[in-house]
Design a protein around this motif. Structure first.
Motif, PDB file in Angstrom:
ATOM      1  N   LYS A  36     111.281   1.462  95.855  1.00  0.00           N
ATOM      2  CA  LYS A  36     111.250   3.112  95.952  1.00  0.00           C
ATOM      3  C   LYS A  36     112.587   3.896  95.883  1.00  0.00           C
ATOM      4  CE  LYS A  36     106.583   3.843  97.773  1.00  0.00           C
ATOM      5  NZ  LYS A  36     105.802   4.824  98.490  1.00  0.00           N
ATOM      6  N   GLU A  37     113.568   3.004  96.454  1.00  0.00           N
ATOM      7  CA  GLU A  37     115.019   3.776  96.530  1.00  0.00           C
ATOM      8  C   GLU A  37     115.554   3.675  95.211  1.00  0.00           C
ATOM      9  OE1 GLU A  37     116.968   2.466  99.732  1.00  0.00           O
ATOM     10  OE2 GLU A  37     115.725   3.329 101.382  1.00  0.00           O
ATOM     11  N   LEU A  38     115.455   2.402  94.658  1.00  0.00           N
ATOM     12  CA  LEU A  38     116.110   1.890  93.322  1.00  0.00           C
ATOM     13  C   LEU A  38     115.416   2.656  92.252  1.00  0.00           C
ATOM     14  CD1 LEU A  38     116.208  -1.811  93.306  1.00  0.00           C
ATOM     15  CD2 LEU A  38     118.021  -0.372  93.220  1.00  0.00           C
ATOM     16  N   ILE A  39     114.080   3.137  92.374  1.00  0.00           N
ATOM     17  CA  ILE A  39     113.461   3.974  91.153  1.00  0.00           C
ATOM     18  C   ILE A  39     113.936   5.383  91.114  1.00  0.00           C
ATOM     19  CG2 ILE A  39     111.370   4.897  90.418  1.00  0.00           C
ATOM     20  CD1 ILE A  39     110.083   2.263  91.575  1.00  0.00           C
ATOM     21  N   ALA A  40     114.217   6.019  92.464  1.00  0.00           N
ATOM     22  CA  ALA A  40     114.365   7.178  92.681  1.00  0.00           C
ATOM     23  C   ALA A  40     115.977   7.401  92.177  1.00  0.00           C
ATOM     24  CB  ALA A  40     114.518   7.588  94.174  1.00  0.00           C
ATOM     25  N   LYS A  41     116.978   6.570  92.626  1.00  0.00           N
ATOM     26  CA  LYS A  41     118.379   6.437  92.335  1.00  0.00           C
ATOM     27  C   LYS A  41     118.545   6.274  90.548  1.00  0.00           C
ATOM     28  CE  LYS A  41     120.721   5.246  96.314  1.00  0.00           C
ATOM     29  NZ  LYS A  41     121.410   4.141  96.989  1.00  0.00           N
ATOM     30  N   ALA A  42     117.656   5.370  89.970  1.00  0.00           N
ATOM     31  CA  ALA A  42     117.491   5.148  88.690  1.00  0.00           C
ATOM     32  C   ALA A  42     117.090   6.272  87.780  1.00  0.00           C
ATOM     33  CB  ALA A  42     116.615   4.066  88.287  1.00  0.00           C
ATOM     34  N   LYS A  56     123.902   1.556  88.458  1.00  0.00           N
ATOM     35  CA  LYS A  56     124.037   0.482  89.388  1.00  0.00           C
ATOM     36  C   LYS A  56     122.533   0.111  89.699  1.00  0.00           C
ATOM     37  CE  LYS A  56     128.436  -0.472  89.967  1.00  0.00           C
ATOM     38  NZ  LYS A  56     128.884  -1.480  89.653  1.00  0.00           N
ATOM     39  N   ALA A  57     121.688   1.306  89.896  1.00  0.00           N
ATOM     40  CA  ALA A  57     120.384   0.969  90.515  1.00  0.00           C
ATOM     41  C   ALA A  57     119.658   0.577  89.260  1.00  0.00           C
ATOM     42  CB  ALA A  57     120.006   2.588  91.152  1.00  0.00           C
ATOM     43  N   MET A  58     119.719   1.190  88.213  1.00  0.00           N
ATOM     44  CA  MET A  58     118.974   0.771  86.974  1.00  0.00           C
ATOM     45  C   MET A  58     119.330  -0.791  86.830  1.00  0.00           C
ATOM     46  SD  MET A  58     116.649   1.663  84.694  1.00  0.00           S
ATOM     47  CE  MET A  58     116.657   3.342  84.302  1.00  0.00           C
ATOM     48  N   HIS A  87     108.002   6.999  85.082  1.00  0.00           N
ATOM     49  CA  HIS A  87     107.131   6.767  86.295  1.00  0.00           C
ATOM     50  C   HIS A  87     106.718   7.812  87.186  1.00  0.00           C
ATOM     51  CE1 HIS A  87     106.462   4.738  90.296  1.00  0.00           C
ATOM     52  NE2 HIS A  87     105.344   4.345  89.681  1.00  0.00           N
ATOM     53  N   GLN A  88     105.672   8.172  87.631  1.00  0.00           N
ATOM     54  CA  GLN A  88     105.316   9.025  88.588  1.00  0.00           C
ATOM     55  C   GLN A  88     105.000   8.615  90.284  1.00  0.00           C
ATOM     56  OE1 GLN A  88     102.204  11.499  86.799  1.00  0.00           O
ATOM     57  NE2 GLN A  88     103.701  12.241  85.362  1.00  0.00           N
ATOM     58  N   PRO A 100     101.956  -0.510  97.396  1.00  0.00           N
ATOM     59  CA  PRO A 100     103.544  -0.859  96.895  1.00  0.00           C
ATOM     60  C   PRO A 100     103.604  -1.622  95.674  1.00  0.00           C
ATOM     61  CG  PRO A 100     102.859  -1.980  99.141  1.00  0.00           C
ATOM     62  CD  PRO A 100     101.755  -0.955  98.425  1.00  0.00           C
ATOM     63  N   THR A 101     102.702  -2.205  94.984  1.00  0.00           N
ATOM     64  CA  THR A 101     102.699  -2.800  93.988  1.00  0.00           C
ATOM     65  C   THR A 101     102.311  -2.081  92.797  1.00  0.00           C
ATOM     66  OG1 THR A 101     100.546  -3.536  93.915  1.00  0.00           O
ATOM     67  CG2 THR A 101     102.097  -5.015  94.818  1.00  0.00           C
ATOM     68  N   ALA A 102     102.373  -0.865  92.744  1.00  0.00           N
ATOM     69  CA  ALA A 102     101.672   0.148  91.850  1.00  0.00           C
ATOM     70  C   ALA A 102     102.783   0.288  90.651  1.00  0.00           C
ATOM     71  CB  ALA A 102     101.454   1.652  92.548  1.00  0.00           C
ATOM     72  N   PHE A 103     103.948   0.162  91.106  1.00  0.00           N
ATOM     73  CA  PHE A 103     105.097   0.316  89.905  1.00  0.00           C
ATOM     74  C   PHE A 103     105.073  -0.949  89.163  1.00  0.00           C
ATOM     75  CE2 PHE A 103     109.663  -0.418  88.589  1.00  0.00           C
ATOM     76  CZ  PHE A 103     109.690   0.583  87.497  1.00  0.00           C
ATOM     77  N   SER A 104     104.948  -2.079  89.810  1.00  0.00           N
ATOM     78  CA  SER A 104     105.032  -3.384  89.174  1.00  0.00           C
ATOM     79  C   SER A 104     103.824  -3.440  88.234  1.00  0.00           C
ATOM     80  CB  SER A 104     104.831  -4.634  90.106  1.00  0.00           C
ATOM     81  OG  SER A 104     106.059  -4.650  90.894  1.00  0.00           O
ATOM     82  N   SER A 105     102.625  -3.025  88.542  1.00  0.00           N
ATOM     83  CA  SER A 105     101.389  -2.909  87.687  1.00  0.00           C
ATOM     84  C   SER A 105     101.678  -2.277  86.508  1.00  0.00           C
ATOM     85  CB  SER A 105     100.319  -2.571  88.578  1.00  0.00           C
ATOM     86  OG  SER A 105     100.165  -3.366  89.459  1.00  0.00           O
ATOM     87  N   TYR A 106     102.142  -0.894  86.770  1.00  0.00           N
ATOM     88  CA  TYR A 106     102.437   0.200  85.746  1.00  0.00           C
ATOM     89  C   TYR A 106     103.506  -0.286  84.530  1.00  0.00           C
ATOM     90  CZ  TYR A 106     104.940   4.245  83.759  1.00  0.00           C
ATOM     91  OH  TYR A 106     105.550   5.059  82.687  1.00  0.00           O
ATOM     92  N   ILE A 107     104.692  -1.025  85.304  1.00  0.00           N
ATOM     93  CA  ILE A 107     105.630  -1.491  84.130  1.00  0.00           C
ATOM     94  C   ILE A 107     105.007  -2.761  83.381  1.00  0.00           C
ATOM     95  CG2 ILE A 107     107.683  -2.901  84.141  1.00  0.00           C
ATOM     96  CD1 ILE A 107     108.347   0.041  84.124  1.00  0.00           C
ATOM     97  N   LYS A 108     104.010  -3.572  83.936  1.00  0.00           N
ATOM     98  CA  LYS A 108     103.465  -4.652  83.250  1.00  0.00           C
ATOM     99  C   LYS A 108     102.670  -4.249  82.316  1.00  0.00           C
ATOM    100  CE  LYS A 108     100.835  -8.677  84.271  1.00  0.00           C
ATOM    101  NZ  LYS A 108     100.226  -9.672  85.110  1.00  0.00           N
ATOM    102  N   LYS A 109     101.951  -3.240  82.652  1.00  0.00           N
ATOM    103  CA  LYS A 109     100.774  -2.446  81.568  1.00  0.00           C
ATOM    104  C   LYS A 109     101.582  -1.663  80.497  1.00  0.00           C
ATOM    105  CE  LYS A 109      96.929  -1.959  84.777  1.00  0.00           C
ATOM    106  NZ  LYS A 109      96.141  -1.050  85.276  1.00  0.00           N
TER     107      LYS A 109
END
Length: 108
Positions: free
Chosen positions: A5-11, A17-19, A62-63, A70-79
């Protein structure tokens, strides 16, 4: 290593670096999708680059507030990757059909 979550927010705030760290975490997924579509006739490097673009756009769009697990971002990116690369492949097929049928592909 930061939490996801921190990486996504920073990216999202354009922290390079975060991206980069986020991208490296999901690189195996990008590579597997690129291998899958390269078996269908597409160039591996082209598919990987398209997947990388889809990934970066997906991070920005991503929202996090709609996440439930916790796996919502991974699922979102995969889809998002699956859908985007499928559309890329369909464009490739359409172009191949036009070329083999003697039709000129649309010029942009």
């Amino acid at each position: 290593m930061y939490k996801l979550k921190e990486l996504i927010a920073k990216a999202k705030k354009k922290d390079v670096k975060a991206m980069e760290e986020l991208f490296n975490q999901f690189k195996p997924l990008l590579k597997s999708r690129a291998r899958k579509y390269s078996r269908y006739g597409l160039e591996y490097e082209d598919v990987f680059q398209q997947g990388a673009l889809l990934f970066i756009i997906g991070v920005y769009e991503h929202q996090a507030e709609k996440e439930r697990s916790p796996t919502a971002f991974s699922s979102y990116i995969k889809k998002r990757l699956d859908w985007g690369l499928w559309m890329y492949y369909r464009g490739y097929l359409k172009q191949q059909i036009e070329i083999s049928g003697g039709l000129k592909p649309k010029e942009m």
